[in-house]
Design a protein around this motif. Structure first.
Motif, mmCIF file in Angstrom:
data_model
loop_
_atom_site.group_PDB
_atom_site.id
_atom_site.type_symbol
_atom_site.label_atom_id
_atom_site.label_comp_id
_atom_site.label_asym_id
_atom_site.label_seq_id
_atom_site.Cartn_x
_atom_site.Cartn_y
_atom_site.Cartn_z
ATOM 1 N N GLY A 10 9.817 21.891 4.665
ATOM 2 C CA GLY A 10 8.414 21.538 4.536
ATOM 3 C C GLY A 10 8.121 20.858 3.215
ATOM 4 N N ARG A 11 8.708 21.377 2.150
ATOM 5 C CA ARG A 11 8.522 20.771 0.839
ATOM 6 C C ARG A 11 9.277 19.445 0.746
ATOM 7 N NH1 ARG A 11 6.255 24.494 -2.723
ATOM 8 N NH2 ARG A 11 6.165 26.619 -1.896
ATOM 9 N N HIS A 12 10.377 19.361 1.464
ATOM 10 C CA HIS A 12 11.148 18.117 1.507
ATOM 11 C C HIS A 12 10.276 16.982 2.043
ATOM 12 C CE1 HIS A 12 14.332 15.262 2.609
ATOM 13 N NE2 HIS A 12 15.155 15.972 1.842
ATOM 14 N N ARG A 13 9.529 17.252 3.114
ATOM 15 C CA ARG A 13 8.654 16.248 3.702
ATOM 16 C C ARG A 13 7.533 15.877 2.741
ATOM 17 N NH1 ARG A 13 7.794 11.656 5.814
ATOM 18 N NH2 ARG A 13 5.916 11.478 7.095
ATOM 19 N N ALA A 14 6.991 16.885 2.047
ATOM 20 C CA ALA A 14 5.937 16.611 1.081
ATOM 21 C C ALA A 14 6.439 15.685 -0.020
ATOM 22 C CB ALA A 14 5.422 17.917 0.479
ATOM 23 N N LEU A 15 7.661 15.920 -0.484
ATOM 24 C CA LEU A 15 8.243 15.065 -1.518
ATOM 25 C C LEU A 15 8.501 13.659 -0.997
ATOM 26 C CD1 LEU A 15 10.690 17.543 -3.271
ATOM 27 C CD2 LEU A 15 8.735 16.400 -4.309
ATOM 28 N N GLU A 16 8.919 13.552 0.247
ATOM 29 C CA GLU A 16 9.120 12.222 0.843
ATOM 30 C C GLU A 16 7.820 11.428 0.822
ATOM 31 O OE1 GLU A 16 10.650 13.055 4.745
ATOM 32 O OE2 GLU A 16 12.724 12.630 4.125
ATOM 33 N N LEU A 17 6.733 12.078 1.192
ATOM 34 C CA LEU A 17 5.431 11.413 1.179
ATOM 35 C C LEU A 17 5.025 11.043 -0.245
ATOM 36 C CD1 LEU A 17 3.528 13.601 3.794
ATOM 37 C CD2 LEU A 17 4.090 11.180 4.024
ATOM 38 N N LEU A 18 5.258 11.953 -1.187
ATOM 39 C CA LEU A 18 4.895 11.681 -2.576
ATOM 40 C C LEU A 18 5.653 10.472 -3.105
ATOM 41 C CD1 LEU A 18 3.265 12.667 -5.022
ATOM 42 C CD2 LEU A 18 5.210 14.102 -5.635
ATOM 43 N N LEU A 19 6.940 10.384 -2.757
ATOM 44 C CA LEU A 19 7.766 9.282 -3.252
ATOM 45 C C LEU A 19 7.451 7.958 -2.555
ATOM 46 C CD1 LEU A 19 11.214 11.089 -3.653
ATOM 47 C CD2 LEU A 19 9.674 10.327 -5.468
ATOM 48 N N SER A 20 6.700 8.010 -1.465
ATOM 49 C CA SER A 20 6.346 6.768 -0.769
ATOM 50 C C SER A 20 4.929 6.301 -1.108
ATOM 51 C CB SER A 20 6.463 6.953 0.750
ATOM 52 O OG SER A 20 5.485 7.866 1.228
ATOM 53 N N ARG A 21 4.224 7.044 -1.971
ATOM 54 C CA ARG A 21 2.848 6.673 -2.285
ATOM 55 C C ARG A 21 2.785 5.354 -3.030
ATOM 56 N NH1 ARG A 21 -1.462 5.564 -4.617
ATOM 57 N NH2 ARG A 21 -0.258 4.970 -6.452
ATOM 58 N N HIS A 22 1.828 4.532 -2.643
ATOM 59 C CA HIS A 22 1.598 3.261 -3.319
ATOM 60 C C HIS A 22 0.121 2.913 -3.152
ATOM 61 C CE1 HIS A 22 2.412 2.310 0.868
ATOM 62 N NE2 HIS A 22 1.855 1.131 0.712
ATOM 63 N N SER A 23 -0.258 1.757 -3.627
ATOM 64 C CA SER A 23 -1.667 1.350 -3.587
ATOM 65 C C SER A 23 -1.820 0.158 -2.648
ATOM 66 C CB SER A 23 -2.149 0.988 -4.998
ATOM 67 O OG SER A 23 -2.014 2.096 -5.866
ATOM 68 N N PRO A 24 -2.038 0.420 -1.347
ATOM 69 C CA PRO A 24 -2.160 -0.687 -0.387
ATOM 70 C C PRO A 24 -3.464 -1.449 -0.567
ATOM 71 C CG PRO A 24 -2.695 1.385 0.677
ATOM 72 C CD PRO A 24 -2.225 1.726 -0.711
ATOM 73 N N TRP A 25 -3.404 -2.725 -0.276
ATOM 74 C CA TRP A 25 -4.585 -3.591 -0.348
ATOM 75 C C TRP A 25 -4.362 -4.778 0.555
ATOM 76 C CZ3 TRP A 25 -9.022 -2.288 -2.606
ATOM 77 C CH2 TRP A 25 -9.995 -3.266 -2.768
ATOM 78 N N PRO A 26 -5.359 -5.202 1.318
ATOM 79 C CA PRO A 26 -6.750 -4.731 1.384
ATOM 80 C C PRO A 26 -6.898 -3.500 2.272
ATOM 81 C CG PRO A 26 -6.448 -6.591 2.838
ATOM 82 C CD PRO A 26 -5.139 -6.414 2.127
ATOM 83 N N LEU A 27 -8.097 -2.906 2.203
ATOM 84 C CA LEU A 27 -8.383 -1.691 2.952
ATOM 85 C C LEU A 27 -9.549 -1.921 3.908
ATOM 86 C CD1 LEU A 27 -8.185 0.846 -0.012
ATOM 87 C CD2 LEU A 27 -6.479 0.524 1.786
ATOM 88 N N ALA A 28 -9.452 -1.301 5.085
ATOM 89 C CA ALA A 28 -10.518 -1.375 6.087
ATOM 90 C C ALA A 28 -10.725 0.033 6.643
ATOM 91 C CB ALA A 28 -10.129 -2.364 7.188
ATOM 92 N N GLY A 29 -11.486 0.156 7.739
ATOM 93 C CA GLY A 29 -11.641 1.446 8.383
ATOM 94 C C GLY A 29 -10.432 1.755 9.238
ATOM 95 N N PRO A 30 -10.271 2.985 9.677
ATOM 96 C CA PRO A 30 -11.169 4.117 9.459
ATOM 97 C C PRO A 30 -11.018 4.736 8.070
ATOM 98 C CG PRO A 30 -9.291 4.815 10.752
ATOM 99 C CD PRO A 30 -9.161 3.330 10.595
ATOM 100 N N VAL A 31 -11.965 5.599 7.749
ATOM 101 C CA VAL A 31 -11.962 6.333 6.482
ATOM 102 C C VAL A 31 -11.881 7.827 6.794
ATOM 103 C CG1 VAL A 31 -13.278 4.557 5.275
ATOM 104 C CG2 VAL A 31 -14.483 6.443 6.413
#
Length: 200
Positions: A10-31
């Motif tokens: 479970g923590r392994h998956r959380a770390l995978e998500l953390l390591l894939s975080r970035h700042s996508p642009w542009p953004l639309a819905g949904p929110v």
């Protein structure tokens, strides 16, 4: 980056998500929904907080209020350099379907240094971004027009002891994107072995 398999799945998956975080642009819905936003803000409150000052304030801007934010951005532009176009500033405020303003409420009487209070608000901002990413949304951190203590502060209802540290644009990425940043931290990490090792 390879994550050790010895870590709980479970923590392994959380770390995978953390390591894939970035700042996508542009953004639309949904929110995020109201229920999801409650989790996002709960994550923000888990930020490191020396002295338990809770020096964070959040202003959620969505739907019709985005137009008012655009008006505020335009007003701020008029107080800035002459080459700042108010209508262009207005457009920036409307660049995503939701915005979260994060402010640090500074306690100048506290023994906790001011910079630690500001960093705590920054940590809350990062927790918001991480929570949004883990839910499948995008978050983009932008600076407030006019600066942390500029006229936008009062226009958004923040007080004189508060500083806007982030305007987080929220939504869903219009297209699949990946972080251009390298994930190898070796170029940023050194191991300190005591002051004597660095005596000239």
């Amino acid at each position: 980056m390879k994550i050790p398999y010895s870590i709980n799945p479970g923590r392994h998956r959380a770390l995978e998500l953390l390591l894939s975080r970035h700042s996508p642009w542009p953004l639309a819905g949904p929110v995020p929904s109201d229920e999801e936003l409650a989790v996002v803000f709960a994550a923000a409150l888990r930020a490191a907080d020396h002295g338990r000052l809770q020096p964070w304030r959040f202003a959620l801007v969505r739907e019709n209020a985005l137009a008012a934010l655009g008006d505020a951005y335009a007003k701020v532009a008029l107080t800035m350099r002459q080459d700042v176009d108010p209508e262009r500033a207005r457009t920036k405020a409307l660049a995503s379907p939701m915005v979260i303003a994060v402010a640090a409420r500074l306690d100048v009487q506290s023994k906790i240094p001011e910079h630690e209070q500001l960093l705590s608000a920054g940590a809350a901002t990062m927790n918001i971004l991480n929570a949004l990413h883990m839910m499948g949304y995008g978050g983009f951190w932008k600076s407030p027009p006019g600066g942390p203590e500029g006229p936008l502060r009062a226009l958004m209802g923040f007080g004189p002891t508060e500083r806007i540290v982030a305007m987080i644009h929220v939504g869903t990425a219009k297209e699949e994107s990946r972080s251009p940043m390298k994930t190898d931290p070796s170029g940023f990490v050194s191991e300190w072995q005591g002051a004597e090792a660095h005596v000239l």
